[in-house]
Design a protein around this motif. Structure first.
Motif, PDB file in Angstrom:
ATOM      1  N   ILE A 155      43.464  30.767  38.280  1.00 47.25           N
ATOM      2  CA  ILE A 155      44.900  30.557  38.149  1.00 47.25           C
ATOM      3  C   ILE A 155      45.359  29.678  39.301  1.00 47.25           C
ATOM      4  CG2 ILE A 155      45.560  32.608  39.495  1.00 47.25           C
ATOM      5  CD1 ILE A 155      47.895  32.989  37.539  1.00 47.25           C
ATOM      6  N   ASN A 156      46.320  28.811  39.032  1.00 47.58           N
ATOM      7  CA  ASN A 156      46.883  27.978  40.073  1.00 47.58           C
ATOM      8  C   ASN A 156      47.973  28.742  40.800  1.00 47.58           C
ATOM      9  OD1 ASN A 156      48.951  25.774  41.066  1.00 47.58           O
ATOM     10  ND2 ASN A 156      46.994  24.723  40.772  1.00 47.58           N
ATOM     11  N   ALA A 157      48.075  28.548  42.105  1.00 54.16           N
ATOM     12  CA  ALA A 157      49.067  29.270  42.894  1.00 54.16           C
ATOM     13  C   ALA A 157      50.482  28.990  42.400  1.00 54.16           C
ATOM     14  CB  ALA A 157      48.939  28.901  44.369  1.00 54.16           C
ATOM     15  N   ASN A 158      50.736  27.764  41.932  1.00 54.86           N
ATOM     16  CA  ASN A 158      52.062  27.454  41.412  1.00 54.86           C
ATOM     17  C   ASN A 158      52.414  28.344  40.228  1.00 54.86           C
ATOM     18  OD1 ASN A 158      52.548  25.487  43.296  1.00 54.86           O
ATOM     19  ND2 ASN A 158      51.904  23.794  41.984  1.00 54.86           N
ATOM     20  N   GLU A 159      51.439  28.581  39.352  1.00 52.28           N
ATOM     21  CA  GLU A 159      51.669  29.456  38.198  1.00 52.28           C
ATOM     22  C   GLU A 159      51.854  30.898  38.635  1.00 52.28           C
ATOM     23  OE1 GLU A 159      49.415  31.010  34.123  1.00 52.28           O
ATOM     24  OE2 GLU A 159      48.549  29.372  35.315  1.00 52.28           O
ATOM     25  N   LEU A 160      51.000  31.335  39.576  1.00 55.71           N
ATOM     26  CA  LEU A 160      51.071  32.716  40.044  1.00 55.71           C
ATOM     27  C   LEU A 160      52.431  33.026  40.651  1.00 55.71           C
ATOM     28  CD1 LEU A 160      49.681  35.444  40.702  1.00 55.71           C
ATOM     29  CD2 LEU A 160      48.948  34.405  42.857  1.00 55.71           C
ATOM     30  N   TYR A 161      52.951  32.101  41.451  1.00 57.81           N
ATOM     31  CA  TYR A 161      54.205  32.352  42.150  1.00 57.81           C
ATOM     32  C   TYR A 161      55.429  31.833  41.396  1.00 57.81           C
ATOM     33  CZ  TYR A 161      51.155  33.646  45.967  1.00 57.81           C
ATOM     34  OH  TYR A 161      50.186  34.268  46.720  1.00 57.81           O
ATOM     35  N   SER A 162      55.258  31.548  40.112  1.00 54.18           N
ATOM     36  CA  SER A 162      56.385  31.160  39.269  1.00 54.18           C
ATOM     37  C   SER A 162      56.807  32.285  38.336  1.00 54.18           C
ATOM     38  CB  SER A 162      56.029  29.916  38.436  1.00 54.18           C
ATOM     39  OG  SER A 162      55.819  28.802  39.263  1.00 54.18           O
ATOM     40  N   ASN A 163      56.006  33.343  38.277  1.00 52.75           N
ATOM     41  CA  ASN A 163      56.260  34.414  37.309  1.00 52.75           C
ATOM     42  C   ASN A 163      56.045  35.781  37.948  1.00 52.75           C
ATOM     43  OD1 ASN A 163      56.345  32.728  34.639  1.00 52.75           O
ATOM     44  ND2 ASN A 163      54.529  32.015  35.727  1.00 52.75           N
ATOM     45  N   PRO A 164      56.779  36.793  37.487  1.00 56.11           N
ATOM     46  CA  PRO A 164      56.537  38.157  37.978  1.00 56.11           C
ATOM     47  C   PRO A 164      55.175  38.644  37.515  1.00 56.11           C
ATOM     48  CG  PRO A 164      58.070  38.193  36.134  1.00 56.11           C
ATOM     49  CD  PRO A 164      57.864  36.744  36.490  1.00 56.11           C
ATOM     50  N   PRO A 165      54.582  39.598  38.213  1.00 50.87           N
ATOM     51  CA  PRO A 165      53.203  40.015  37.903  1.00 50.87           C
ATOM     52  C   PRO A 165      53.037  40.603  36.506  1.00 50.87           C
ATOM     53  CG  PRO A 165      54.218  41.484  39.512  1.00 50.87           C
ATOM     54  CD  PRO A 165      55.112  40.300  39.392  1.00 50.87           C
ATOM     55  N   ASN A 166      54.091  41.243  35.964  1.00 55.15           N
ATOM     56  CA  ASN A 166      53.916  41.847  34.638  1.00 55.15           C
ATOM     57  C   ASN A 166      53.797  40.817  33.531  1.00 55.15           C
ATOM     58  OD1 ASN A 166      56.603  41.119  34.983  1.00 55.15           O
ATOM     59  ND2 ASN A 166      57.368  42.705  33.621  1.00 55.15           N
TER      60      ASN A 166
END
Length: 205
Positions: free
Chosen positions: A56-67
């Motif tokens: 996963i790209n960090a941009n994607e990870l930190y663009s959405n809540p974990p759920n």
């Protein structure tokens, strides 16, 4: 490359790669195993023991809540997910922000303020446009090998979701694993990469 009849074990250049865990098996690696057999192999372009860790790209990870990052249902018993977090684009954005801060610092002479701000941003990672934040105490926990030598470390985060009254602590956790060593035997190193373990508690939002 060959795949057996059950498509569970794949042979790549003589190395056996488990593409899926058989029924009844669970992926429960230790901190040492995550660093040694997964993160280090991924960084150094070596075969992985199995494909249990997604990219996963960090941009994607930190663009959405974990759920919304992980896949699960309320009837699902799964509570842990593993990701190789590619930080290149995210880090470049952070470096750009760092440059802006340094320029502001040189212009207005407020070094102490910006240093405190940098330390704060290391502990808080904003999600989306402020829908939540991952917060950490900033502590790096060392991970030792059998000889007592540190070869990695992890940082623990807690997810807070935004509310009308501020941020509310949730039951989502993330442990971020980093290598403290470099590749050996001339292996080529990949982009900046960390391994993240996201876990959920009793509540899911």
């Amino acid at each position: 490359m060959t795949i057996d009849a059950n498509e569970i074990v794949m042979q790549i250049d003589g190395d056996a790669i488990v593409t899926q865990l058989p029924p009844g098996y669970r992926f429960v690696p230790t901190d040492e195993e995550l660093i040694l057999f997964y993160l280090q192999n991924k960084v150094c372009f070596r075969p992985l023991p199995c494909e249990a860790v997604k990219d996963i790209n960090a941009n994607e990870l930190y663009s959405n809540p974990p759920n919304t990052i992980v896949n699960f249902t309320l009837a699902d018993n799964k509570k842990e997910w593993y990701f190789f977090i590619h930080q290149n684009k995210y880090q470049k954005e952070a470096e750009k922000n760092q440059t802006v801060r340094e320029r502001n610092d040189a212009r207005i002479g407020s070094f102490g303020f910006w240093t405190a701000l940098e330390n704060y941003e290391e502990r808080v990672r904003k999600v989306g446009n402020g829908i939540g934040v991952w917060r950490s105490a900033g502590k790096k926990d060392p991970i030792y090998d059998n000889n007592g030598k540190v070869f990695g470390f992890k940082i623990q985060f807690i997810y807070f979701s935004a509310t009308t009254n501020g941020y509310k602590k949730t039951h989502w956790r993330m442990e971020e694993y980093h290598l403290s060593t470099t590749c050996s035997n001339g292996d080529q190193e990949k982009e900046d990469l960390v391994l993240g373990r996201i876990t959920r508690g009793r509540y899911y939002t």
